[in-house]
Design a protein around this motif. Sequence first.
Motif, PDB file in Angstrom:
ATOM      1  N   CYS A   1       0.826  -1.215   0.000  1.00  0.00           N
ATOM      2  CA  CYS A   1       0.000   0.000   0.000  1.00  0.00           C
ATOM      3  C   CYS A   1       0.858   1.261   0.000  1.00  0.00           C
TER       4      CYS A   1
ATOM      5  N   CYS B   1      -7.530   4.319  -8.868  1.00  0.00           N
ATOM      6  CA  CYS B   1      -6.902   5.408  -8.122  1.00  0.00           C
ATOM      7  C   CYS B   1      -6.931   6.740  -8.874  1.00  0.00           C
TER       8      CYS B   1
ATOM      9  N   HIS C   1     -11.251  -1.596  -3.173  1.00  0.00           N
ATOM     10  CA  HIS C   1     -10.164  -1.346  -2.221  1.00  0.00           C
ATOM     11  C   HIS C   1      -9.325  -0.131  -2.608  1.00  0.00           C
TER      12      HIS C   1
ATOM     13  N   CYS D   1      -9.284   2.801  -1.601  1.00  0.00           N
ATOM     14  CA  CYS D   1      -8.822   3.574  -0.446  1.00  0.00           C
ATOM     15  C   CYS D   1      -7.556   2.994   0.173  1.00  0.00           C
ATOM     16  N   CYS D   2      -7.255   1.729  -0.136  1.00  0.00           N
ATOM     17  CA  CYS D   2      -6.044   1.100   0.392  1.00  0.00           C
ATOM     18  C   CYS D   2      -4.776   1.623  -0.284  1.00  0.00           C
TER      19      CYS D   2
ATOM     20  N   GLY E   1      -4.273   4.917  -1.538  1.00  0.00           N
ATOM     21  CA  GLY E   1      -4.121   6.363  -1.538  1.00  0.00           C
ATOM     22  C   GLY E   1      -3.380   6.842  -0.307  1.00  0.00           C
TER      23      GLY E   1
ATOM     24  N   GLU F   1      -4.290   8.075   2.425  1.00  0.00           N
ATOM     25  CA  GLU F   1      -4.898   7.775   3.722  1.00  0.00           C
ATOM     26  C   GLU F   1      -5.042   6.275   3.947  1.00  0.00           C
ATOM     27  N   PHE F   2      -4.195   5.493   3.287  1.00  0.00           N
ATOM     28  CA  PHE F   2      -4.355   4.032   3.353  1.00  0.00           C
ATOM     29  C   PHE F   2      -4.284   3.487   4.775  1.00  0.00           C
TER      30      PHE F   2
ATOM     31  N   CYS G   1      -7.793   3.513   6.330  1.00  0.00           N
ATOM     32  CA  CYS G   1      -8.959   3.025   5.589  1.00  0.00           C
ATOM     33  C   CYS G   1      -9.569   1.832   6.323  1.00  0.00           C
TER      34      CYS G   1
END
Length: 315
Positions: free
Chosen positions: A155, A222, A290, A292-293, A295, A297-298, A301
């Motif tokens: 990530c 993404c 997934h 958000c995993c 970016g 802010e992973f 998340c």
Amino acid sequence: MTDSPQVVTVLGATRNFFKVGHYTLRRLAADAPQLTLRLAIPEARIAGRAVSDIDVQLRDWEPTEPASLIEALAGTETMLMVPPIDRRVDVGGMYVRAAQKAGVQRIVCLGIQFARDHCTMAGEAAALETLLEKSGIAFDVVRLPMFLENILYQCQSIATAGSFTFPVDADRLFSYISCEDAAELFCRKILSPDSVDLSGTLMSHHAQATCDLWASALSQACGRPITFVRQTDEHFVTSLAKYGMHPSAAAQVLGLWGRIGAEGDAPATRTAEHLLGRPSTDLESWTTAHACCFGPEFASCPHPHPPTQHMFGPA
């Protein structure tokens, strides 16, 4: 039979508890609240933080004291057995002996996709299956390919550098499954053991993928370019060492990828889809869900992520 609730235990030797064991316990808690759920793992209270919001018994055991594992398994009817990569036969054999002494009635054991002579890990998995055959305990060894969740170790690299890596060529096909689909299969076996046979056929999504395809899916999810870079063998082993994996275990994982690169992965099947009664999760849909995993802010998340250090030392 007794009127006491059936005890289902997830047994493992590492803190690597963000994948199938985690998803299986959560699904059982939602679908079968009548069960007593247990996590039997060294330093169980650390790993157990991942399921602190559901009712799960935590049972510590000490790898150097087999009797402690027998005690941790006491009363277990069905055991989901996640054998370690390192010393799989020795440690797995200890699991089986403890299960015999604890009176475990059924074991669902994670296996790999290849036959005995295909790579070192496959030989170890086959040797453990022989021990299960001799145990007198009913069991399924579930042949599983790569988990999509394995990319969650990367990530930070995807979020900050826009790249990910595996020790395989970008266009090499591999089979895969999501942990959520695998967990649903395990739960069906646990809840209706005589109606589901998980042994024999590879449990995978019906189509294979490549790292090039994954890079495209990540870029789409993404909204920015994500590239794949083939990893050197040396870098791969070093990256696993960061998570505490021993060199012998890292060599086995590398050998698995080497087999995929040289001879191809085990062919995908529709068996999982048939047993689930629905389409299995494809790589593109999983990656989108997934996003958000991957970016900035992973770390915060909502999806399960691997702990920074999750391996334990040798017994």
